[in-house]
Design a protein around this motif. Structure first.
Motif, mmCIF file in Angstrom:
data_model
loop_
_atom_site.group_PDB
_atom_site.id
_atom_site.type_symbol
_atom_site.label_atom_id
_atom_site.label_comp_id
_atom_site.label_asym_id
_atom_site.label_seq_id
_atom_site.Cartn_x
_atom_site.Cartn_y
_atom_site.Cartn_z
ATOM 1 N N PHE A 1 7.994 7.363 -0.758
ATOM 2 C CA PHE A 1 7.002 8.431 -0.733
ATOM 3 C C PHE A 1 7.500 9.654 -1.502
ATOM 4 C CE2 PHE A 1 5.412 12.364 1.215
ATOM 5 C CZ PHE A 1 4.062 12.218 0.960
ATOM 6 N N ASN A 2 8.740 10.009 -1.287
ATOM 7 C CA ASN A 2 9.269 11.197 -1.959
ATOM 8 C C ASN A 2 9.393 10.995 -3.463
ATOM 9 O OD1 ASN A 2 9.961 13.430 0.074
ATOM 10 N ND2 ASN A 2 10.669 11.581 1.106
ATOM 11 N N ALA A 3 9.580 9.753 -3.899
ATOM 12 C CA ALA A 3 9.562 9.468 -5.339
ATOM 13 C C ALA A 3 8.165 9.710 -5.908
ATOM 14 C CB ALA A 3 10.001 8.030 -5.596
ATOM 15 N N LEU A 4 7.135 9.380 -5.126
ATOM 16 C CA LEU A 4 5.758 9.660 -5.553
ATOM 17 C C LEU A 4 5.540 11.160 -5.715
ATOM 18 C CD1 LEU A 4 3.604 7.276 -3.298
ATOM 19 C CD2 LEU A 4 3.876 7.129 -5.768
ATOM 20 N N LEU A 5 6.052 11.949 -4.780
ATOM 21 C CA LEU A 5 5.886 13.399 -4.848
ATOM 22 C C LEU A 5 6.579 13.989 -6.070
ATOM 23 C CD1 LEU A 5 6.267 14.764 -1.201
ATOM 24 C CD2 LEU A 5 4.195 14.303 -2.492
ATOM 25 N N VAL B 1 0.859 -1.183 0.000
ATOM 26 C CA VAL B 1 0.000 0.000 0.000
ATOM 27 C C VAL B 1 0.894 1.231 0.000
ATOM 28 C CG1 VAL B 1 -1.895 -1.135 1.212
ATOM 29 C CG2 VAL B 1 -0.156 0.054 2.537
ATOM 30 N N GLU B 2 0.406 2.293 -0.618
ATOM 31 C CA GLU B 2 1.139 3.549 -0.608
ATOM 32 C C GLU B 2 0.139 4.700 -0.665
ATOM 33 O OE1 GLU B 2 2.075 3.967 -5.395
ATOM 34 O OE2 GLU B 2 3.617 3.132 -4.081
ATOM 35 N N PRO B 3 0.525 5.875 -0.185
ATOM 36 C CA PRO B 3 -0.396 7.016 -0.216
ATOM 37 C C PRO B 3 -0.878 7.304 -1.637
ATOM 38 C CG PRO B 3 1.487 7.495 1.193
ATOM 39 C CD PRO B 3 1.800 6.207 0.481
ATOM 40 N N GLY B 4 -2.166 7.592 -1.766
ATOM 41 C CA GLY B 4 -2.774 7.793 -3.082
ATOM 42 C C GLY B 4 -2.540 9.174 -3.647
ATOM 43 N N ILE B 5 -1.285 9.513 -3.883
ATOM 44 C CA ILE B 5 -0.947 10.843 -4.391
ATOM 45 C C ILE B 5 -1.520 11.068 -5.794
ATOM 46 C CG2 ILE B 5 0.922 12.415 -4.994
ATOM 47 C CD1 ILE B 5 0.731 11.921 -2.041
ATOM 48 N N LYS B 6 -1.349 10.088 -6.666
ATOM 49 C CA LYS B 6 -1.809 10.258 -8.051
ATOM 50 C C LYS B 6 -3.321 10.442 -8.150
ATOM 51 C CE LYS B 6 2.137 7.829 -10.097
ATOM 52 N NZ LYS B 6 2.591 6.645 -10.866
ATOM 53 N N PRO B 7 -4.132 9.586 -7.513
ATOM 54 C CA PRO B 7 -5.575 9.832 -7.567
ATOM 55 C C PRO B 7 -5.978 11.143 -6.912
ATOM 56 C CG PRO B 7 -5.060 7.983 -6.110
ATOM 57 C CD PRO B 7 -3.821 8.299 -6.864
ATOM 58 N N ALA B 8 -5.227 11.577 -5.905
ATOM 59 C CA ALA B 8 -5.533 12.856 -5.253
ATOM 60 C C ALA B 8 -5.322 14.012 -6.226
ATOM 61 C CB ALA B 8 -4.658 13.040 -4.015
ATOM 62 N N ILE C 1 -8.877 10.389 0.235
ATOM 63 C CA ILE C 1 -8.313 9.378 -0.657
ATOM 64 C C ILE C 1 -7.819 8.200 0.169
ATOM 65 C CG2 ILE C 1 -6.594 8.867 -2.418
ATOM 66 C CD1 ILE C 1 -8.688 10.872 -3.338
ATOM 67 N N ASP C 2 -8.535 7.100 0.057
ATOM 68 C CA ASP C 2 -8.200 5.844 0.731
ATOM 69 C C ASP C 2 -7.995 4.805 -0.365
ATOM 70 O OD1 ASP C 2 -8.153 3.428 2.103
ATOM 71 O OD2 ASP C 2 -10.280 3.488 2.615
ATOM 72 N N THR C 3 -6.825 4.197 -0.411
ATOM 73 C CA THR C 3 -6.479 3.331 -1.541
ATOM 74 C C THR C 3 -6.824 1.861 -1.329
ATOM 75 O OG1 THR C 3 -4.221 3.084 -0.680
ATOM 76 C CG2 THR C 3 -4.609 4.866 -2.269
ATOM 77 N N SER C 4 -7.599 1.541 -0.299
ATOM 78 C CA SER C 4 -7.876 0.129 -0.009
ATOM 79 C C SER C 4 -8.545 -0.584 -1.178
ATOM 80 C CB SER C 4 -8.729 0.001 1.251
ATOM 81 O OG SER C 4 -9.959 0.680 1.109
ATOM 82 N N GLU C 5 -9.473 0.089 -1.859
ATOM 83 C CA GLU C 5 -10.159 -0.547 -2.980
ATOM 84 C C GLU C 5 -9.187 -0.879 -4.101
ATOM 85 O OE1 GLU C 5 -13.919 0.263 -6.037
ATOM 86 O OE2 GLU C 5 -13.612 1.548 -4.282
#
Length: 269
Positions: free
Chosen positions: A124-128, A94-101, A203-207
């Motif tokens: 995480f910083n690569a996602l940013l 799992v990772e923070p849903g930066i892209k969908p946000a 934004i919850d990425t569980s789904e």
């Protein structure tokens, strides 16, 4: 029918298990909560990596056909090594849903509520770095929230006050979207809306995580038979009775539809 391991530092991953039971009710599950060592977000990266690998190796030894690392902190610090060591089964993180946000935000101002370890991680910083420079991201560590949720205090005044303090910078920045960067935090949805209002997009990425798990299980090489409902073993490194009690309180799924057992993890202590 597959046996799926779901691992978290505590009860946060129950949000992932809840979604997995909705999408994949026919499979068997082992939910492993390492509550004796929670929260992971305040521990060193080396400790998190070592412990996470040990617990996932344990799940693999129990016959799991796939494992979900249902902890943002463990995913950030350990999943690459876990996938190397356990290369014969799917490992879903799992990772923070930066892209969908970014896609859903109307004003380009995003809040991210996560653990300190997740916010400081390379992953995480690569996602940013991959998102548009026109977006403003307000990073906020939710120090103290996980222990309160673990203690069954998700809906108390104490938790509401601490959450309000953490959300203040995000609110002041005018964020219209909030990324829940810890699997514990979906259990605070009601409180977050109480503080920030109903218009904030959470934004919850569980789904999405469970959809990825489902794709892995539908791999022709890993085809499984389906039945009506599978079993669930709740495994805790601290108190299996408390884990089961909290699962019944926090999860929306009808656990009575599944054969359930609760056990104490002793093998790694």
């Amino acid at each position: 029918m597959a046996l799926i391991g779901v691992f978290d530092s505590g009860v946060g991953g129950l949000s992932i298990l809840d979604e997995a039971l909705r999408q994949l009710p026919e499979h068997d599950f082992i939910y492993l909560a390492d509550s004796a060592h929670a929260p992971y977000g305040e521990r060193s990266g080396a400790w998190i990596a070592s412990r996470s690998l040990a617990l996932c190796t344990y799940l693999a030894s129990q016959g799991c056909d796939a494992i979900v690392v249902a902890c943002n902190t463990a995913t950030a610090e350990a999943i690459a090594q876990i996938r190397i060591e356990l290369d014969t089964i799917p490992i879903v993180g799992v990772e923070p849903g930066i892209k969908p946000a970014v896609m859903q935000s109307q004003n380009g101002v995003l809040g991210v509520l996560a653990t300190e370890a997740t916010l400081n991680s390379d992953k995480f910083n690569a996602l940013l770095h991959a998102i548009s420079p026109n977006c403003t991201v307000i990073k906020q560590a939710g120090a103290g929230l996980v222990p309160l949720i673990e203690a069954g205090k998700a809906n108390t005044d104490e938790t509401l006050a601490l959450l309000a303090k953490h959300l203040e910078p995000i609110q002041k920045a005018g964020a219209d979207t909030l990324v829940l960067g810890c699997t514990h935090y979906p259990f605070l949805n009601k409180a977050i809306h109480q503080i920030l209002g109903e218009s904030i997009t959470l934004i919850d990425t569980s789904e999405a995580v469970v959809r990825q798990l489902k794709r892995q299980l539908n791999n022709p090489e890993k085809k499984v038979q389906t039945v009506k409902a599978g079993s669930i073993i709740f495994l805790s490194s601290k108190d299996e009775k408390t884990l089961l009690k909290m699962a019944k309180e926090l999860m929306r799924s009808d656990l009575n539809a599944h054969a359930i057992d609760a056990k104490l993890l002793r093998d790694l202590e």
